[in-house]
Design a protein around this motif. Structure first.
Motif, short mmCIF file in Angstrom:
data_model
loop_
_atom_site.label_atom_id
_atom_site.label_comp_id
_atom_site.label_asym_id
_atom_site.label_seq_id
_atom_site.Cartn_x
_atom_site.Cartn_y
_atom_site.Cartn_z
N LYS A 170 1.29 -1.26 -0.06
CA LYS A 170 0.28 0.33 0.44
C LYS A 170 1.16 0.85 -0.39
O LYS A 170 1.69 1.42 0.92
CB LYS A 170 -0.92 -0.03 1.61
CG LYS A 170 -2.59 -0.87 1.21
CD LYS A 170 -3.04 -0.06 2.65
CE LYS A 170 -3.66 -1.23 2.94
NZ LYS A 170 -4.31 -1.03 4.40
N LEU A 171 0.28 2.17 -0.50
CA LEU A 171 1.04 3.39 -0.60
C LEU A 171 0.06 4.56 -0.34
O LEU A 171 -0.83 4.32 0.02
CB LEU A 171 1.23 4.05 -1.97
CG LEU A 171 2.40 3.64 -2.87
CD1 LEU A 171 2.44 3.79 -4.18
CD2 LEU A 171 3.85 2.95 -1.60
N PHE A 172 0.75 5.64 0.17
CA PHE A 172 0.18 6.87 0.98
C PHE A 172 0.88 7.90 0.98
O PHE A 172 1.42 8.17 -0.30
CB PHE A 172 -0.18 6.35 2.65
CG PHE A 172 -0.21 5.36 3.38
CD1 PHE A 172 -1.89 4.97 4.06
CD2 PHE A 172 0.46 4.04 3.10
CE1 PHE A 172 -1.64 3.87 4.47
CE2 PHE A 172 -0.26 2.87 3.76
CZ PHE A 172 -0.99 2.80 4.32
N ALA A 209 2.32 15.06 11.53
CA ALA A 209 2.66 15.23 10.47
C ALA A 209 1.07 15.26 9.39
O ALA A 209 0.05 14.80 10.04
CB ALA A 209 3.52 14.25 9.35
N ASP A 210 1.00 15.64 8.07
CA ASP A 210 0.24 15.66 7.51
C ASP A 210 0.52 15.97 6.40
O ASP A 210 0.89 16.30 5.55
CB ASP A 210 -0.47 17.10 7.94
CG ASP A 210 -2.43 16.70 6.96
OD1 ASP A 210 -3.11 16.20 8.23
OD2 ASP A 210 -2.34 17.28 5.98
N SER A 211 -0.63 15.22 4.34
CA SER A 211 -0.23 15.02 3.60
C SER A 211 -0.86 16.70 2.97
O SER A 211 -0.51 17.34 2.28
CB SER A 211 -1.09 14.45 3.07
OG SER A 211 -2.51 14.53 3.33
N SER A 212 -1.42 17.60 3.75
CA SER A 212 -1.72 18.79 3.54
C SER A 212 -0.52 20.20 3.22
O SER A 212 0.55 20.04 4.24
CB SER A 212 -3.08 19.92 3.44
OG SER A 212 -3.18 19.67 4.47
N CYS A 226 -8.37 13.61 -3.73
CA CYS A 226 -8.81 13.68 -2.46
C CYS A 226 -7.82 13.49 -0.96
O CYS A 226 -7.51 13.62 -0.53
CB CYS A 226 -9.75 12.63 -2.21
SG CYS A 226 -11.14 14.16 -2.76
N ARG A 227 -7.27 12.38 -1.49
CA ARG A 227 -6.19 11.56 -0.59
C ARG A 227 -4.77 12.24 -0.45
O ARG A 227 -4.48 13.10 0.43
CB ARG A 227 -6.28 10.41 -1.78
CG ARG A 227 -6.57 8.73 -0.89
CD ARG A 227 -6.79 7.71 -1.16
NE ARG A 227 -5.21 7.19 -1.49
CZ ARG A 227 -5.30 6.52 -0.17
NH1 ARG A 227 -6.20 5.85 0.80
NH2 ARG A 227 -4.04 5.75 -0.12
N ALA A 228 -4.56 13.11 -1.05
CA ALA A 228 -3.84 13.69 -1.22
C ALA A 228 -3.56 14.87 -0.47
O ALA A 228 -2.90 15.34 -0.07
CB ALA A 228 -2.48 14.48 -2.69
N ASP A 269 -5.87 11.83 6.05
CA ASP A 269 -6.23 10.29 6.59
C ASP A 269 -7.97 11.07 6.90
O ASP A 269 -8.70 10.36 7.42
CB ASP A 269 -6.20 10.47 7.85
CG ASP A 269 -4.91 9.81 7.94
OD1 ASP A 269 -4.87 8.87 7.47
OD2 ASP A 269 -3.45 10.57 7.86
N ALA A 270 -8.30 12.59 6.86
CA ALA A 270 -9.55 13.53 6.89
C ALA A 270 -10.32 12.18 5.86
O ALA A 270 -11.93 12.29 6.01
CB ALA A 270 -9.40 14.76 6.84
N LEU A 271 -10.11 11.83 5.08
CA LEU A 271 -11.16 11.34 3.70
C LEU A 271 -11.65 9.48 4.75
O LEU A 271 -11.22 9.05 4.95
CB LEU A 271 -10.16 10.38 2.90
CG LEU A 271 -11.37 10.59 1.58
CD1 LEU A 271 -12.29 11.60 1.38
CD2 LEU A 271 -10.27 10.17 0.25
#
Lengths: 470, 470
Positions: free
Chosen positions: A210-212, A284-287, B238-240, B244-246
């Motif tokens: 899986k990738l994130f 950490a966060d993706s945004s 949306c994932r990017a 994790d909020a999705l």
């Protein structure tokens, strides 16, 4: 044809490791286990590997699979008898597929963890498994040992990152379970058996991982605490306030920190260096613009106000944050310089950590086992995983009579107490040849019976990685 | 003593279900499967249940475990032969432990999912599993079927929510694997075998479940799309952007939506009702003030600008959001009113969804199997799980000759195509007695052999839930 000639026919000259190059593969990297092998084989692909396994099945020969040989429990070192084949996955390094729309990659077992992290980053994704040996450990080994590391709190162990597997069974048949599916309820989930089986049921040759989303914003904090209990309180509050952004939550005792500052020149305490415990927290966060810093300031601010936390430092930039992480990462090196460590890798229900550590130390002291030594604690508290270390300064250890017996007695108390508090004696390192006796001692007969039944079902001749795990 | 007398001695009069109350337990809730039983036993605790299992082992009697009896594949209905014991978990409803500092609860198998959700909420936590039957399905059944539902995208399937299990083995021995540990690498992870095994290896009697921070902010959107392909694009974005909020990402075809609007009076399209596809997206976060609405507006705004999305509605309040979810939740009811559905529960690599759906519909059409019918799609796209439905208006279905054969032919094309695209024929519903033949058809011989070997290892007499799964 003798065995070597038959092997040569299957894997070609490149697939056989000569005597000159054998030594590093026959010794574990810490030099604690040493073995011998009838041959060291390095197949180029799954078909060759299956051919080797069929040959071994036909001749009744045992097989010891080996990845990056970075394990801590001797799981990839053959026995001294020299009657087994050592099967290295090092040449199986193909990336079979990158599917960014499915957020998966399919890779062969010999790829190093770092190669996979880099590959994920190159398509703007994260592969979250991260551990000290990531530059040389191989993903097949990570899977076979269900590796842990520093991001388990958020992303889970290796088990949680695998969607599909390709496995060569002991009889040489290939099981193609390379499915890239997040839901699949068609019978027993057989990949679960091979994950964490330490090569005792078959050989993992490839996996769908899986990738994130890549992480683009971070916030870090160093928090001084009076007790381990306060760390558990703060964990609960961070989880509630920061949710999934909480990525790391690492606890260190003052005893551990003092050794780091004493042994490693470029380290110093970010606070006044007096608190009994310290936490390193990372969000950490993706945004790009997640308000992580504010979130962390809020939760720590409240903890300072009501006395849960004694003091805190929030780094102003990445360099300062890196300096905090350096303290955490340099722990093992500092300990090696300071003395001899008797280390343990226990896990506990998080609620039981403070009680278990206190009781363990009391029992060790009462038994007279830690005179002149110190108890250090460093661990992934968010996962309930504490590396509980009894360290002896070199000159003290030199005077201990019968050191092996001393280490064993310490281990018995640490593990007994962990189990009494509902814990495990091996959180992330596995069993290998190091902890087989303990496994038999601590597991219930019922659980051992189920494990043996499964082993017998898949490897009835007991040829897969003999002398390990079961 | 005869069998009934012996059972009575173990479970007491309350533990035996009389003939008057038997009928609902011998029929699955959709009324498609009906069976008979030698006795229906409802033990009060694990000790009683183990006693029943020992008795059955001694007499060579088969056992069919049953939870809330809400499954869709006949997995909890005994065969018509009437030679098995039906073992109901309904009286085993104790909450054994709530540990908020470990974020775990330990519950017995008979607790309903809703009871567990409510219990978690009462200690300010979330238990994230959520599905249509949550009011009556039991957690033991959720575990034994590895249940899915609407929050898998974020929290995983049931398997990801279980830390420990208590299982009674076919011979009546109790395996106490009730560990509340997030890391434990001491041998094969035996709980994984029983999760999703549909009661064919033993009876799950209790479990340690993970809790999560309660969700305190939400943002919802309805997005009109021209294609399923656009949905996959938007998922990646949306994932990017939302990480994790999705929490939910549900796709519906126009054909499905039109049936809802036609059949259910209080529903209407939130947009102009012309787009071929629509998405229902939900973000959620544990903090009160997460900027979810802004996040969602940003990502959808960009998609509108470059044409990935055609139109979008962001509800202004919770009532409007609930109205959108109502459309999604009422789908099955609307379909029942409209006609007869031939339903499928496939999963796919997310990247393969558009191609697979198009090819399936083309093949169904070319085979002349869907004249007068419509193809509907509704699913958890974020998990790759699409419920692919061929629906016949009642009057059309009434005229179809040999309806079972028609349904079977449709199923073959849907499943064949899914498997060709790397998918699964049962994403979340399981195999039970409904899909046994398909399992044998679609699984490789190697995988079936491994599954059979495990079954033989744990249940050599094949007395556990016979006629199901394998």
């Amino acid at each position: 044809m003798n065995l070597l000639e038959s092997l040569l026919e299957v894997v070609g000259p490149k697939g056989l490791v000569g005597a000159d190059d054998a030594e590093p593969l026959l010794t574990d990297w810490r030099g604690r286990y040493h073995g011998a092998a009838r041959a060291i084989v390095r197949p180029a692909d799954t078909a060759q590997l299956a051919g080797v396994m069929k040959l071994c099945a036909a001749h009744g020969i045992s097989v010891v699979p080996q990845g990056g040989n970075t394990g801590l429990v001797g799981g990839a070192t053959p026995s001294e008898a020299g009657d087994a084949i050592l099967l290295s996955l090092a040449r199986m390094v193909r990336v079979r597929e990158v599917d960014t729309r499915n957020d998966t990659i399919t890779v062969e077992a010999g790829c190093t963890l770092q190669q996979i992290q880099t590959l994920a980053a190159s398509v703007d994704r994260l592969f979250p498994l991260s551990l000290a040996s990531e530059g040389s450990c191989q993903i097949g080994g990570n899977i076979s040992t269900n590796a842990g590391g520093t991001a388990v709190l958020r992303y889970g162990n290796m088990r949680a990152l695998v969607l599909g597997l390709e496995v060569v069974l002991p009889d040489g048949r290939i099981w193609d379970g390379l499915r890239g599916l997040r839901k699949d309820n068609t019978g027993y989930d057989m990949k679960q058996l091979f994950i964490g089986a330490e090569g005792t049921l078959g050989v993992v040759t490839a996996a769908v991982l899986k990738l994130f989303p890549a992480l683009r914003s971070r916030a870090t904090a160093w928090v001084a605490l009076a007790s381990a209990d306060a760390a558990i309180d703060l964990l609960a509050r961070c989880r509630a306030a920061c949710g999934d952004a909480l990525t790391s939550f690492e606890l260190m005792s003052r005893s551990q920190l003092d050794i780091v500052y004493q042994q490693v020149a470029d380290t110093r305490d970010p606070l006044d260096g007096t608190s009994p415990w310290a936490l390193l927290i990372e969000l950490a966060d993706s945004s790009h613009d997640a308000p992580l810093q504010a979130m962390l300031e809020d939760v720590i601010g409240a903890a300072l106000e009501d006395g849960t936390a004694l003091d805190a430092a929030l780094p102003a930039n990445e360099t300062q944050a890196a300096a905090l992480w350096h303290i955490r990462h340099i722990v093992s090196e500092a300990n090696v310089r300071f003395g001899t460590s008797v280390t343990h890798d226990i896990s506990l229900p998080i609620s039981q950590i403070p009680g278990c550590l206190a009781q363990t130390e009391r029992r060790l002291s009462e038994a007279g086992l830690i005179e002149g030594a110190q108890c250090l604690y460093v661990g992934h508290v968010g996962d309930g995983n504490i590396h509980s270390i009894v360290i002896f300064p070199h000159h003290v250890w030199a005077r201990v009579e019968d050191r092996d017996a001393r280490a064993a007695k310490i281990g018995t108390i640490v593990n007994d107490t962990a189990v009494q508090f509902g814990g495990s004696i091996s959180a992330e390192h596995g069993i290998g040849q190091a902890h087989r006796g303990e496994l038999e001692h601590y597991k219930s007969d019922v659980e051992l019976d189920i494990m043996r039944a499964v082993k017998h079902a898949l490897d009835p001749d007991r040829r897969m990685n003999p002398g390990k795990l079961l």
